[in-house]
Write a protein that holds these residues in place. Structure first.
Motif, short mmCIF file in Angstrom:
data_model
loop_
_atom_site.label_atom_id
_atom_site.label_comp_id
_atom_site.label_asym_id
_atom_site.label_seq_id
_atom_site.Cartn_x
_atom_site.Cartn_y
_atom_site.Cartn_z
N GLY A 194 0.71 -1.44 -0.18
CA GLY A 194 0.41 -0.36 -0.04
C GLY A 194 0.94 1.00 -0.05
N ALA A 195 2.37 1.15 0.96
CA ALA A 195 2.77 2.62 0.46
C ALA A 195 3.35 2.74 -0.75
N VAL A 196 3.60 1.59 -1.12
CA VAL A 196 4.22 2.25 -2.99
C VAL A 196 3.09 2.35 -4.05
N GLY A 197 2.10 1.93 -3.54
CA GLY A 197 0.71 1.74 -4.94
C GLY A 197 0.43 2.99 -5.38
N ALA A 198 -1.04 3.28 -6.28
CA ALA A 198 -1.04 3.86 -7.00
C ALA A 198 -1.65 4.84 -5.53
N ASP A 199 -2.14 4.85 -4.63
CA ASP A 199 -2.94 5.41 -4.20
C ASP A 199 -2.08 5.89 -2.66
N SER A 200 -0.55 5.66 -3.05
CA SER A 200 0.64 5.32 -1.72
C SER A 200 0.25 6.83 -0.59
N PRO A 201 0.33 7.10 0.51
CA PRO A 201 0.22 7.79 2.01
C PRO A 201 1.36 9.12 1.23
#
Lengths: 229, 474
Positions: free
Chosen positions: B216-223
């Motif tokens: 999740g940290a480096v996906g398209a929705d990375s925070p």
């Protein structure tokens, strides 16, 4: 052992079963050297398996009902919304906050791509938390607004008398309704009696109608046949 | 030990283990004995019907407690004693057969029976006395005693995401239905649930998480706004192929991508998906191979590797069900490993796996790892750019030479391992556990029917629902 204590044990037994089932596994790996690829060889006919008459081991026959279907079932049964029936700190849905403890995975957050194989130590607590909160929410709504699930019992009563025919009939109707909603089956007469007896005084304490309704809902919702399938 | 102490019941097995340890120590000292990575394939040639050889290759653990330094379980130790004259490869089949009726681990089940039942003939704790059940004799493809209501409840929870209601169960029971009617109603529910959002969105995502391995940290929705790829392409492609009776071979053969509309409809996208950031799909359609050539697949597995061994190993693990790190699927290629990138993989303790892994990997070297908008793109010069002296060695998959990743995928979907992996994936998801030896035989029928069923995942689910394991028949 007091009646109340026995009732509490009956309620918590499925949770204890969950706790007993928790465990973990281990893996091994090897690093061998290399040899050339093998060549096909002429072989004699395959060996026949000798069929014994031994009884085979019994595989695990129950499946753990994990986070999402458990929450969906409780919400559907109690006519509540899965995202609001139980909230941690009044904000985060319990099924999200306790997702792994309830048997779910967490691929995007912690990188837990595979859900836990077995219930963990905190699984019973998470199940109890979810079901108890949902039951309390249902009872609150039915006591203060148009009743949807607990439609027969007087939830405003300070106590319920199971020996009063009218009161008992109302309690049985609501207990049967909860049974059908949560377990998709009718209760046996013994199960019904046990649930009604939750309203009796125990250790000097007499539950209110709302407490009886909440405890009855909780007892049914945490039964083994709602947590495994 | 006291003089009159009773002999423990596992004494023979313990003695054999001590012997194996002694042999291992002796062998290590002289440097003449090795684990034999060719042995699993020879075992499978000798026992082609063994479960570990059906859609898979044997594992080293059949004979070894350790492959480096080599140590053997009682069965392996017995085999060492049984191997006669000539090369190991030619002597092993006869040695295996000579031990058929022996019970090397003293667990009460003969070695050959254990191999054919799927338990370990060298592990006394791994035994499963059992006889193959007879095939269903009635008109229905389910065993006698199949519990239709239990199966219905399981279908509803696993594929519809909730249990059947009281009223739905009453409807299912209406009219005291015959087994034939119950069977029809059950499978109508299966079909209904396979079209539900619970399965098509939630269930299928859960099924493929470990194969896509999103972060999740480096996906398209990375925070933190560090995006190395968009794994939602991978999820959509998987969900598309696994639904509506589509051809599951597209998991490895799709030359298209998939988008999702607001109402959840999945649609094919042909051609390149070009974007300025890292969320596109820059690989040309003619070079695509479904789930193993997406931009995310290369970013998370190849990363910055010159020779992307992790990429090939993950493709092998995720879609053929064999984990080289667990000594599964070892199928050495002669002359390998060449150690093209000078990593020292010719060392004995590395070579057994790398003789399979390295030739499995070469074709993947021409695809970019993490490289901005070019992540996952094809560049024939990449290996020579990153690996001095690159000679384009041949790529092999399960004994066959393949020319490129597309051919790798085309070879992969023809193997029984592909169908087996799919069946096991669906079985584990449905029942939350591995199949037992007695269930594996029935499951083998399921995966061998995949081609006859039009390569449909939905049809495979229907067949899994019919199994004894699912329906609770004894």
């Amino acid at each position: 052992m007091s009646t109340h204590a026995r009732n509490v044990l009956a309620v918590l037994a499925p949770s204890a079963l969950l706790a007993l089932l928790c465990g973990c596994g281990a893996e091994e790996s090897f690093l061998p050297p290399v040899l050339p690829r093998s060549t096909p060889v002429e072989l004699p006919p395959p060996h026949e398996v000798a069929c014994e008459t031994a009884t085979p081991p019994t595989p695990e026959t129950l499946i753990w009902k994990r986070a999402d279907p458990l929450a969906a079932d409780v919400a559907l049964a109690l006519s509540l919304e899965p995202d609001t029936m139980c909230l941690e700190l009044g904000v985060l849905p319990c099924v999200e906050a306790e997702h792994v403890a309830l048997g779910g995975s967490d691929p995007l957050g912690t990188g837990l791509y595979t859900p836990p194989a077995r219930p963990g130590l905190t699984t019973p607590n998470a199940v109890d938390r979810l079901v108890l909160a949902a039951c309390a929410e249902r009872v609150d709504r039915d006591a203060t607004g148009p009743a949807v699930v607990l439609t027969e019992t007087d939830l405003a009563a300070a106590s319920l008398d199971p020996d009063d025919a009218t009161t008992r009939a109302a309690m049985e109707a609501d207990a049967r309704s909860l049974h059908r909603r949560l377990l998709a089956r009718d209760p046996s007469s013994d199960e019904l009696t046990l649930l009604i007896d939750l309203a009796r005084p125990a250790d000097g304490l007499t539950p209110t109608a709302r407490e009886w309704a909440t405890l009855t809902c909780f007892a049914i919702g945490t039964r083994t046949d709602n947590l495994f399938f | 030990m006291e003089r009159d102490a009773p002999i423990p019941p596992d004494a023979p097995a313990r003695c054999a283990r001590l012997l194996a340890m002694a042999l291992a120590l002796s062998a290590s000292a002289t440097g003449t004995a090795y684990a034999r990575p060719s042995a699993p394939s020879i075992l499978c040639e000798t026992y082609p019907d063994a479960p570990q050889c059906s859609g898979s290759l044997g594992t080293c653990a059949t004979c070894h407690t350790s492959t480096w330094p080599p140590a053997w379980n009682p069965y392996g130790a017995a085999l060492i004693g049984a191997v006669g004259e000539g090369t190991f490869e030619h002597a092993l089949p006869t040695a295996l057969r000579s031990l058929d009726d022996a019970d090397s681990d003293a667990d009460g089940v003969a070695n050959a029976d254990e191999l054919l039942l799927g338990t370990n003939p060298g592990d006394a704790d791994d035994a499963w006395p059992w006889c193959a059940p007879t095939a269903p004799s009635g008109a229905l493809p389910v065993a006698e005693g199949f519990d239709f209501e239990r199966a219905l409840r399981r279908v509803a929870i696993v594929y519809c995401g909730r249990q059947p209601t009281y009223d739905e169960l009453q409807t299912f029971r209406a009219g005291a239905p015959s087994p034939e009617v119950q069977y029809e109603r059950l499978h109508a529910t299966v079909e209904l649930c396979l079209g539900s959002r619970a399965w098509r969105v939630t269930g299928l995502r859960r099924l493929v998480d470990a194969r896509i391995r999103p972060i999740g940290a480096v996906g398209a929705d990375s925070p933190v706004d560090i995006v190395i790829g968009d794994y939602e392409w991978d999820y959509r492609l998987f969900r598309y192929v696994m639904t509506d009776d589509r051809d599951v071979r597209d998991l490895l053969l799709a030359d298209y991508h998939v988008t999702e509309s607001a109402d959840g409809t999945l649609s094919r996208v042909e051609g390149l998906v070009t974007r300025r950031d890292t969320t596109g799909q820059p690989l040309e359609p003619e070079r695509r191979a479904g789930m193993i050539t997406t931009s995310w697949f290369f970013s998370i597995n190849t990363m910055f590797s010159a020779l992307p061994r992790t990429t090939a190993a993950q493709a092998y693990r995720a879609w053929l069900g064999m984990d080289i790190a667990r000594q599964e699927g070892i199928d050495p290629v002669a002359g390998e490993p060449r150690d093209v990138d000078h990593r020292g993989v010719t060392e004995a303790q590395c070579a057994a796996c790398h003789s399979t892994l390295d030739p499995l990997s070469y074709a993947f070297a021409s695809f970019e790892g993490i490289r901005g908008p070019r992540t996952g793109a094809y560049d024939a010069s990449r290996p020579s750019r990153l690996i001095p002296g690159w000679s384009a060695p041949d790529t092999y998959l399960l004994g066959e030479q393949v020319t490129d990743v597309r051919a790798w995928a085309e070879r992969a979907v023809t193997t029984e391992a592909f169908a087996r992996n799919l069946a096991l994936m669906l079985f584990r998801d449905a029942l939350g556990r591995e199949p037992t030896p007695s269930e594996l035989a029935e499951l083998r029928v399921v995966w061998r029917a995949l081609e006859r069923d039009g390569w449909s995942a939905n049809r495979m689910v229907h067949r899994i629902v019919d199994t004894r394991a699912f329906g609770g028949a004894s």
